[in-house]
Design a protein around this motif. Structure first.
Motif, PDB file in Angstrom:
ATOM      1  N   ASN A   1      -5.621   7.682 -13.080  1.00 56.22           N
ATOM      2  CA  ASN A   1      -5.075   7.434 -11.759  1.00 56.22           C
ATOM      3  C   ASN A   1      -5.871   6.281 -11.172  1.00 56.22           C
ATOM      4  OD1 ASN A   1      -3.723   7.737  -9.282  1.00 56.22           O
ATOM      5  ND2 ASN A   1      -5.379   9.024  -8.498  1.00 56.22           N
ATOM      6  N   PHE A   2      -5.195   5.109 -11.146  1.00 61.15           N
ATOM      7  CA  PHE A   2      -5.888   3.906 -10.685  1.00 61.15           C
ATOM      8  C   PHE A   2      -5.579   3.644  -9.219  1.00 61.15           C
ATOM      9  CE2 PHE A   2      -5.285   2.863 -15.283  1.00 61.15           C
ATOM     10  CZ  PHE A   2      -6.621   2.769 -15.632  1.00 61.15           C
TER      11      PHE A   2
ATOM     12  N   THR B   1      -9.355   5.519  -1.699  1.00 60.22           N
ATOM     13  CA  THR B   1      -8.202   6.389  -1.871  1.00 60.22           C
ATOM     14  C   THR B   1      -8.536   7.518  -2.840  1.00 60.22           C
ATOM     15  OG1 THR B   1      -6.737   4.515  -1.503  1.00 60.22           O
ATOM     16  CG2 THR B   1      -5.789   6.430  -2.594  1.00 60.22           C
TER      17      THR B   1
ATOM     18  N   GLN C   1      -8.432  11.573  -2.236  1.00 61.92           N
ATOM     19  CA  GLN C   1      -7.592  12.457  -3.054  1.00 61.92           C
ATOM     20  C   GLN C   1      -8.434  13.578  -3.657  1.00 61.92           C
ATOM     21  OE1 GLN C   1      -5.956   9.397  -5.561  1.00 61.92           O
ATOM     22  NE2 GLN C   1      -4.039   9.302  -4.395  1.00 61.92           N
TER      23      GLN C   1
ATOM     24  N   MET D   1      13.091  -4.720   2.182  1.00 62.76           N
ATOM     25  CA  MET D   1      13.005  -3.284   2.406  1.00 62.76           C
ATOM     26  C   MET D   1      12.560  -2.598   1.120  1.00 62.76           C
ATOM     27  SD  MET D   1      14.229  -1.418   4.949  1.00 62.76           S
ATOM     28  CE  MET D   1      13.611   0.245   5.035  1.00 62.76           C
ATOM     29  N   ILE D   2      12.994  -3.151   0.017  1.00 68.23           N
ATOM     30  CA  ILE D   2      12.798  -2.503  -1.273  1.00 68.23           C
ATOM     31  C   ILE D   2      11.468  -2.900  -1.910  1.00 68.23           C
ATOM     32  CG2 ILE D   2      13.661  -2.556  -3.638  1.00 68.23           C
ATOM     33  CD1 ILE D   2      16.310  -2.020  -2.759  1.00 68.23           C
TER      34      ILE D   2
ATOM     35  N   PRO E   1       7.569  -3.689  -2.224  1.00 72.43           N
ATOM     36  CA  PRO E   1       6.381  -3.238  -1.499  1.00 72.43           C
ATOM     37  C   PRO E   1       5.976  -4.327  -0.507  1.00 72.43           C
ATOM     38  CG  PRO E   1       6.083  -3.003  -3.869  1.00 72.43           C
ATOM     39  CD  PRO E   1       7.357  -3.745  -3.670  1.00 72.43           C
TER      40      PRO E   1
ATOM     41  N   VAL F   1       3.922  -7.125  -1.593  1.00 76.02           N
ATOM     42  CA  VAL F   1       4.583  -8.115  -2.445  1.00 76.02           C
ATOM     43  C   VAL F   1       5.356  -9.101  -1.578  1.00 76.02           C
ATOM     44  CG1 VAL F   1       6.320  -8.457  -4.221  1.00 76.02           C
ATOM     45  CG2 VAL F   1       4.728  -6.556  -4.406  1.00 76.02           C
TER      46      VAL F   1
ATOM     47  N   ARG G   1      14.256   2.165   1.170  1.00 73.73           N
ATOM     48  CA  ARG G   1      12.913   2.522   1.605  1.00 73.73           C
ATOM     49  C   ARG G   1      12.256   3.452   0.604  1.00 73.73           C
ATOM     50  NH1 ARG G   1       8.664   2.605   2.693  1.00 73.73           N
ATOM     51  NH2 ARG G   1       7.431   3.076   4.546  1.00 73.73           N
TER      52      ARG G   1
ATOM     53  N   ILE H   1      12.930   3.860  -2.642  1.00 70.00           N
ATOM     54  CA  ILE H   1      12.609   3.275  -3.943  1.00 70.00           C
ATOM     55  C   ILE H   1      11.501   2.242  -3.778  1.00 70.00           C
ATOM     56  CG2 ILE H   1      14.192   1.299  -4.115  1.00 70.00           C
ATOM     57  CD1 ILE H   1      14.882   2.387  -6.919  1.00 70.00           C
ATOM     58  N   GLY H   2      11.358   1.681  -2.590  1.00 76.91           N
ATOM     59  CA  GLY H   2      10.300   0.705  -2.360  1.00 76.91           C
ATOM     60  C   GLY H   2       9.016   1.337  -1.862  1.00 76.91           C
TER      61      GLY H   2
ATOM     62  N   PHE I   1       5.586   2.951  -1.216  1.00 77.02           N
ATOM     63  CA  PHE I   1       4.425   2.677  -2.028  1.00 77.02           C
ATOM     64  C   PHE I   1       3.160   3.287  -1.423  1.00 77.02           C
ATOM     65  CE2 PHE I   1       0.943  -0.403  -2.040  1.00 77.02           C
ATOM     66  CZ  PHE I   1       0.453  -0.095  -3.289  1.00 77.02           C
TER      67      PHE I   1
ATOM     68  N   LEU J   1       1.435   6.442  -3.149  1.00 72.03           N
ATOM     69  CA  LEU J   1       0.189   6.220  -3.890  1.00 72.03           C
ATOM     70  C   LEU J   1      -0.847   7.250  -3.469  1.00 72.03           C
ATOM     71  CD1 LEU J   1      -1.285   4.357  -5.830  1.00 72.03           C
ATOM     72  CD2 LEU J   1      -1.999   3.002  -3.880  1.00 72.03           C
ATOM     73  N   MET J   2      -0.881   7.515  -2.185  1.00 78.15           N
ATOM     74  CA  MET J   2      -1.880   8.414  -1.670  1.00 78.15           C
ATOM     75  C   MET J   2      -1.653   9.847  -2.160  1.00 78.15           C
ATOM     76  SD  MET J   2      -4.565   8.270   0.096  1.00 78.15           S
ATOM     77  CE  MET J   2      -4.983   7.315   1.500  1.00 78.15           C
TER      78      MET J   2
ATOM     79  N   GLY K   1      -0.536   9.594  -6.359  1.00 78.03           N
ATOM     80  CA  GLY K   1      -1.421   8.853  -7.244  1.00 78.03           C
ATOM     81  C   GLY K   1      -0.676   7.783  -8.010  1.00 78.03           C
ATOM     82  N   ASN K   2      -1.412   7.115  -8.876  1.00 77.11           N
ATOM     83  CA  ASN K   2      -0.841   6.031  -9.664  1.00 77.11           C
ATOM     84  C   ASN K   2      -1.150   6.340 -11.117  1.00 77.11           C
ATOM     85  OD1 ASN K   2      -0.093   3.508 -10.732  1.00 77.11           O
ATOM     86  ND2 ASN K   2      -2.157   2.693 -10.333  1.00 77.11           N
TER      87      ASN K   2
ATOM     88  N   PRO L   1       7.277   0.268  -7.498  1.00 73.68           N
ATOM     89  CA  PRO L   1       6.466  -0.465  -6.509  1.00 73.68           C
ATOM     90  C   PRO L   1       4.978  -0.369  -6.814  1.00 73.68           C
ATOM     91  CG  PRO L   1       7.963   1.054  -5.418  1.00 73.68           C
ATOM     92  CD  PRO L   1       8.123   1.283  -6.867  1.00 73.68           C
TER      93      PRO L   1
ATOM     94  N   ILE M   1       4.382  -2.707  -9.577  1.00 77.65           N
ATOM     95  CA  ILE M   1       4.421  -4.084  -9.094  1.00 77.65           C
ATOM     96  C   ILE M   1       3.125  -4.415  -8.364  1.00 77.65           C
ATOM     97  CG2 ILE M   1       5.501  -5.687  -7.460  1.00 77.65           C
ATOM     98  CD1 ILE M   1       8.131  -4.385  -7.925  1.00 77.65           C
ATOM     99  N   TYR M   2       2.749  -3.506  -7.493  1.00 75.04           N
ATOM    100  CA  TYR M   2       1.552  -3.741  -6.694  1.00 75.04           C
ATOM    101  C   TYR M   2       0.355  -4.031  -7.579  1.00 75.04           C
ATOM    102  CZ  TYR M   2      -2.231  -2.814  -3.389  1.00 75.04           C
ATOM    103  OH  TYR M   2      -3.356  -2.899  -2.613  1.00 75.04           O
TER     104      TYR M   2
END
Ligand SMILES: Nc1ncnc2c1ncn2[C@@H]1O[C@H](COP(=O)(O)OP(=O)(O)OP(=O)(O)O)[C@@H](O)[C@H]1O
Ligand SMILES: Nc1ncnc2c1ncn2[C@@H]1O[C@H](COP(=O)(O)OP(=O)(O)OP(=O)(O)O)[C@@H](O)[C@H]1O
Ligand code: MOO
Ligand SMILES: [Mg+2]
Ligand SMILES: [Mg+2]
Lengths: 225, 244, 225, 225, 225
Positions: B49-50, B55, B59, C49-50, C52, C55, D153, D155-156, D158, D162-163, D166-167, D176, D179-180
């Motif tokens: 989890n990057f 953050t 978490q 809107m889509i 991030p 970006v 909103r 689908i975009g 982020f 993320l919070m 997670g990622n 997103p 992409i980020y």
């Protein structure tokens, strides 16, 4: 002013195919429900386009498919009372009535503006809708709406008047008053008018000429029916 | 449960376990490369989890599953340790980094080192936001040790992370900036000018530790050890980190 | 703490005004004038809107930055720098809130009965006057919804703003940026205070718009009376 | 690269469905049933729009995490863990897109002439049936606008995702997020590809919704014919 | 079935104060435009509430302010032809007509459903609107709308029929047909009816009793006026 129209327009269940002209006064249009009367007014006003034909108001050709002329509604200088009134729901009765006046060049001149406004006051009073001035169209009765719509259509003193069943929602007492006012309006300004009505009496009272439409075609005059 | 735990046919035969690793975003590329190598040795599934260390810290505090945490700053790990969430014995400063001055292409010739910060040629200096971005804090310490913190206030642009500093400089909008050397390697048009003296700020360390409520402490420990092998060290160095 | 509040209000207000103008303009152009490629234009409009926000911010940074052609043009001809200024924040906020304005206004336009525009045409109104006096007033609920959402988005905008305007306390630091960094650095008290301030803003906004909407409403939704 | 795409579509679709249900429900409750405290409810509903997504995400993390009362309740009673799962992402996406759905649907509800509900009442329809057969179909343009914006909103989304989710590549990494981090780590090619994919999605979405809208449209906006 | 109403309701320019009862057949209501006829039907149907009074349909008290009875419109089992038709714009003519039928308990029984549907087919045919079945209300003529609205009100065979100027938009030929059909409907089902009309002939043809309203008060019967 000579009003001339030749209109061909295919509808779902029949084709409108009309040609007629009249010089002045009131042309009464009668005909069965769904025979194309409203469509005729829509074509003359430019809100709908004929498939083929030519429409001229005096010297001005407002529609001709072969010459590709199609003058926008707003430049045709007409007053149109819609069958379902089409009053602006967000404007008061008074705002509705003076809406068209404000567009007229005479509105810019102080004197003629005062004349126009006092004329609209006069009509509102005689038609018995003056006390409704500040109300919204959603808050007045059916017959009241009809009188507001009539007032809105005539106060601009247009070059051509299109009236789609303008008296249908009125009781006999009110009708008498409105008839009287319309007669004196007719007398005073001599604006060529197309009047759709199902009422023989109205034809007799106001009609200088008349046509009866059936399935989009003129089949004579109502007295003959 | 680990329903998507399909094990490799030629991998070791013991049951595939899932290890949750929270790692600072700046380690993404290095760790992803190491992950591929580790897959040959173990059939443990590495769930990385990057994100920014802050953050990750939040978490973990809120009970997100995590076996191994690799932070980009001492402070975030300290907080977790203070909360009693860390196996203290396992904590170790895994990596180090260097604070580096980078400059935008147009100004690369005019900017020579720390002495340039007060120079009129430098209109803007991008750094991480000192309170929340570790690199920003190190940058502030550096300016303070140079005695120019108050002098350059007007020129400072605070970014939300180091990568944003990089983007500002690389796109020509900030004249120079302070980033980690590992980040500076990603510059496309900007130039690396010079490393900041190591004694101008606190040591830059990436502490790692096993978490107290780790679900797979053994497997996590195995990977943790792998991160300290020569192969892993070489890989980290390739990406600009110092191995401590 | 006052600086970010004033700045946020300023940025969000200006951005909302521009987004309103642009949103209404595009909604009119695309839905009323039937420009070709409707789906493509709408896709472009909804993209911010889509993607991030960061970006979007990055793309803006590239376009408006010193090396971007827009940024260079403005800098060379008007000595206007956008990156790291509140102007950049306005642009970012405007772009991310435009999709909201556009979609809301579009939906509103689509529910207006064309009869009212037609009536206005017969009364001699130009397209511009119809737009002002008929379309916009009838689209109020949708426009207000668009304003509410756009302002909310603009005042809450963070990712793109931060990227293009930077976080320069007293100069480009907005409330959301301040909240973000307060949360990140564990300054819970400041974060809470700022969130509370945002909440109060939202309340005032919602309250104001609802009151306005009520005054503009010509339909009776109160049920039986 | 396929995993984040599928995941994003799944999360955004489910979130949009929930947001649609909740948005319509709240819009109906607050605007048609006249529950008291309208302004307060609307303020709460619009808050996720105003707060930076990462703050929203943080609040969700606190509420839904193991220590939060909702998170603990779900974990203890249903063994359902939300943090770091796609369910968390759905919740985050739903909450941030709800204001969009609500405002759009609200605006649509406010433009429906109450006469149609009244007519349905005289024809014996229950409230539920009126809702299904009259209110919803007449609110289509606004609902579709709400769906478009909410899906975009969602689908975009982020920051909040993320919070809370997670990622985690292959598990909770959405487009997103991908992409980020691609942009962050200078992987321009991957970022460009993903942005292109997002653009294609938007186009398909806009195209689909516009087509649907056209089929549901009962007003003639095509101008004269 | 005895229909009784006593209604007091303050309007902007006068107060409605009516009391009347009739046993069966058709009660014709006449009166000047704006005198309160439509408001009377709205009160009886429950779409508006009297300030004071009592309304009962047979044994069922549907409104009584002192007893605090106010039965919702949908349970009053009536058919109401609105003065402005209020056809659902998103439903075809046929869907409009069978909308009420679907709510009736008889619709669940296969045999009586077939009867209801074949009766609606019969009416559509005799009133000459069968070929419009699939059209939307916005695409039919004024008189056609009126016949659809009449059909929609009567096909459910309600306990009480409220007709607000049901023949006003029809030409003489069409009227004859509709009169005939209405007469046989009246004969066949003997549903108590309140019929608002300005037409003496209609009063003579259908009226079993009649009242004339002026400024909200009954002042007699139209033949006396
Ligand atoms: N907007 C429309 N789109 C398609 N067809 C229409 C539309 N309006 C009317 N029609 C059809 O065109 C025909 C002529 O309609 P029109 O409104 O001109 O009739 P009318 O003579 O005014 O009837 P009425 O006296 O009932 O108002 C009818 O068959 C009607 O169903
Ligand atoms: N929705 C409303 N809100 C406020 N006042 C109204 C509303 N509808 C009608 N009125 C007013 O109440 C009075 C009675 O109206 P109503 O519609 O009952 O008249 P009516 O007898 O049906 O007239 P008409 O024959 O013209 O339809 C009128 O003065 C009218 O202006
Ligand atoms: O590696 Mo970090 O915590 O994103 O600066
Ligand atoms: Mg007609
Ligand atoms: Mg009436």
């Amino acid at each position: 002013m000579k009003i001339y129209f030749r209109i061909k327009k295919k509808l779902d269940h029949f084709t409108i195919d009309l040609e007629y002209s009249f010089e002045k006064g009131v042309l009464v249009v009668q005909g069965e429900s769904g025979s194309g009367k409203t469509t005729l007014l829509n074509c003359i006003s430019g809100l709908k386009n004929p498939d083929q034909g030519r429409i001229s108001l005096g010297d001005l050709v407002v529609f001709d498919d072969t010459l590709e002329i199609n003058i926008p509604t707003r430049l045709r200088n007409l007053g149109y009372l819609f069958q379902n009134f089409a009053l602006f729901p967000h404007m008061s009765v008074h705002q509705n009535i003076i809406y068209g006046i404000k567009n007229s060049p005479e509105y810019k001149n102080k004197k003629s503006r005062a004349e126009l406004l006092s004329y609209s006051e006069h009509i509102m009073k005689t038609l018995g809708i003056h006390h409704l001035k500040k109300k919204l169209p959603n808050n007045i009765s059916g017959g009241e709406k009809q009188r507001v719509a009539l007032t809105r259509a005539i106060v601009t003193k247009p070059k051509l008047l299109l009236l789609d069943e303008p008296f249908s929602a009125l009781d006999r007492e009110t009708k008498k008053i409105v008839y009287q006012e319309f007669a004196s309006f007719k007398e005073l300004f001599k604006i060529p008018t197309i009047l759709i009505t199902h009422d023989k009496k109205e034809n007799e009272m106001f009609g200088d000429e008349c046509i009866y439409i059936k399935d989009g075609v003129i089949i004579g005059c109502p007295t003959e029916i | 449960g680990n329903e998507n735990g399909t094990s490799d046919a030629e991998g070791p035969t013991d049951e595939a376990v899932e290890i949750n690793i929270s790692a600072a975003a700046s380690l993404t590329d290095a760790l992803t490369e190491i992950q591929a190598e580790y897959a040959k040795k173990s059939n443990a599934i590495l769930q990385f989890n990057f994100a920014a260390s802050g953050t990750l810290q939040k978490q973990i505090q809120e009970g997100a599953p995590c076996d191994l945490f690799i932070s980009a700053s001492k402070g975030h790990m300290d907080t977790l340790e203070g909360d009693g969430l860390v196996v203290t014995d396992s904590r170790k400063d895994l990596l180090g980094n260097t604070l580096t001055l980078i400059a935008t292409a147009e100004k690369a010739d005019l900017i020579t080192g720390p002495e340039s910060f007060t120079n009129d040629d430098v209109a803007s200096i991008a750094i991480g936001e000192p309170e929340s971005v570790p690199a920003g804090n190190y940058s502030k310490q550096t300016f303070e040790s140079l005695g120019i913190w108050d002098q350059i206030q007007e020129k400072l642009v605070f970014a939300k992370d180091v990568r944003q500093v990089l983007q500002y400089v690389d796109s020509g909008n900030a004249d120079c900036g302070l980033v980690y050397r590992s980040d500076a390697m990603l510059l496309e048009t900007g130039k690396i000018i010079v490393d900041m003296p190591a004694d101008s700020h606190d040591p830059i360390v990436y502490p790692a530790a096993i978490m107290k409520n780790a679900a797979q402490p053994e497997a996590a420990n195995a990977f943790y050890e792998f991160l300290q092998t020569d192969y892993a060290k070489k890989t980290f160095e390739k990406y600009g980190f110092q191995v401590l | 703490m006052l600086a970010p509040i004033i700045l946020s209000l300023k940025i969000a207000s200006i951005a909302t005004v521009f987004s309103l103008i642009l949103g209404v303009f595009f909604a009119y152009l695309i839905n009323k004038k039937n420009v070709p490629g409707k789906n493509i234009w709408e896709t472009i409009l909804i993209l911010p809107m889509i993607l991030p926000p960061s970006v979007t911010g990055y793309l803006l940074l590239i376009a408006l930055g010193k090396r971007g052609w827009i940024g260079r043009f403005l800098l060379e001809n008007f000595e206007l720098q956008i990156v790291f200024t509140w102007v950049g924040a306005v642009i970012a906020a405007c772009i991310v809130s435009l999709p909201l304005m556009y979609q809301n206004v579009k939906a509103a336009f689509l529910t207006i009965d064309p009869i009212y525009e037609q009536a206005a045409q017969t009364l001699g109104s130009s397209e511009g006057k119809i737009f002002r006096t008929v379309i916009i007033p009838l689209a109020w609920p949708g426009i207000i919804s668009g304003i509410a959402l756009s302002f909310a988005r603009a005042i809450g905008e963070f990712g793109a703003t931060l990227m293009i305007a930077g976080n320069i306390p007293g100069k480009t630091q907005t409330i959301p940026t301040a909240i973000y960094f307060a949360v990140e650095s564990g300054n819970t008290e400041l974060a809470n205070t700022l969130v509370l301030i945002m909440t109060i803003f939202s309340f005032v906004l919602i309250f104001g718009l609802n009151t306005w909407l009520k005054n503009k409403n010509y339909l009776d939704h109160k049920g039986r009376a």
